[in-house]
Design an enzyme around this catalytic site. Sequence first.
Site, PDB file in Angstrom:
ATOM      1  N   SER A 263     -45.391   1.789 -43.923  1.00  0.00           N
ATOM      2  CA  SER A 263     -44.008   2.256 -43.761  1.00  0.00           C
ATOM      3  C   SER A 263     -42.960   1.398 -44.457  1.00  0.00           C
ATOM      4  O   SER A 263     -41.774   1.758 -44.447  1.00  0.00           O
ATOM      5  CB  SER A 263     -43.666   2.392 -42.277  1.00  0.00           C
ATOM      6  OG  SER A 263     -44.311   3.514 -41.730  1.00  0.00           O
TER       7      SER A 263
ATOM      8  N   LYS B 162     -40.654   3.221 -46.736  1.00  0.00           N
ATOM      9  CA  LYS B 162     -39.447   3.928 -46.305  1.00  0.00           C
ATOM     10  C   LYS B 162     -38.181   3.242 -46.801  1.00  0.00           C
ATOM     11  O   LYS B 162     -37.118   3.877 -46.874  1.00  0.00           O
ATOM     12  CB  LYS B 162     -39.450   4.050 -44.775  1.00  0.00           C
ATOM     13  CG  LYS B 162     -40.555   4.990 -44.274  1.00  0.00           C
ATOM     14  CD  LYS B 162     -40.781   4.893 -42.782  1.00  0.00           C
ATOM     15  CE  LYS B 162     -41.925   5.827 -42.359  1.00  0.00           C
ATOM     16  NZ  LYS B 162     -42.355   5.611 -40.973  1.00  0.00           N
TER      17      LYS B 162
ATOM     18  N   GLU C 183     -46.367  10.298 -45.589  1.00  0.00           N
ATOM     19  CA  GLU C 183     -46.965   9.842 -44.340  1.00  0.00           C
ATOM     20  C   GLU C 183     -48.075  10.796 -43.895  1.00  0.00           C
ATOM     21  O   GLU C 183     -49.139  10.356 -43.434  1.00  0.00           O
ATOM     22  CB  GLU C 183     -45.895   9.719 -43.247  1.00  0.00           C
ATOM     23  CG  GLU C 183     -44.952   8.552 -43.415  1.00  0.00           C
ATOM     24  CD  GLU C 183     -45.587   7.225 -43.032  1.00  0.00           C
ATOM     25  OE1 GLU C 183     -46.742   7.215 -42.573  1.00  0.00           O
ATOM     26  OE2 GLU C 183     -44.914   6.188 -43.188  1.00  0.00           O
TER      27      GLU C 183
END
Length: 300
Positions: free
Chosen positions: A71, A74, A170
């Site tokens: 992540s 992001k 994702e």
Amino acid sequence: MSYWQMQKLVGLIIFSIFTSSTVFAQSDSLLRAQIKEIAKDAKGAVGFAMLGIENRDTLSYNGQLHLPMQSVMKFPIAITVLHQVDEGMLTLDQLIPIDKSDLPETYSPLRDKFPEGNVSIAIRELLSYMVSLSDNDACDILLKTLGGTAVVDAYMHSFGIKQIAIKASEFQMAQAWDVQFTNWTMPKEMIRLLDIATKPNFLSKTSHDYLWKIMEATITGPNQIKGLLPAGTIVAHKTGRSGTNDGIAAATNDVGIITLPNGKHLAVAVFVTNSAVDLPARESVIARIAKAAYDYEIAK
């Protein structure tokens, strides 16, 4: 001042510069050795890089390894969204319609709140979900709005962040273990991206301020970079974490900007990859490395 006095003064200046350089070099070596020792506890690969934003001092350990982001990706996705806002292609208040098909079962506070979809959410709110809460569904909704991972990948490369690859959403990463490794970067390159993103002319003021607001509001990984820092230390950061496969965790990561007591800033990136220890041990490695970097920087 006589000739001999001048020569003595010059000699003292040269000696002082040489001594200071030697002390700093020794300090660098000690910090690198400290990080190397801490990294052993991960029982995997650890990559680290740091940069003093104001003084430009750098140090890394395995800083050129290609490591999975999870992540952490992001953060560049958020930058790309805000770039498109600045270009007039999107607006922060633009409403994005979301239906149930946009909300697959994954870690998603957004899905928890709107399990059936049938709602429209502003881009600014989706950015907050994605960065501050590390929401996977919000991430993929924003990727779809941008036009896919290739748009993010190309934008990063366009301003010189070459050692990064963003190939999978994702949802795609959740389909097979090896897919997560297609989203990679190097710790040293992530530090470059953090540094670039701090510059006030990189994004518009509105976008710049919003990016760092949601980075500071991150609630994931409280035991990672922030774990051992003094209470109240401001850390604007983005975490990334995989699941485990046969007891191996592919990624436990944290990258961000620490505000030091003197008001200056330290960019740090810690990636723990293919680790055979449990989550508390992996987080401890990140926390201890971040604290060592913090102590090193404030001791200057």
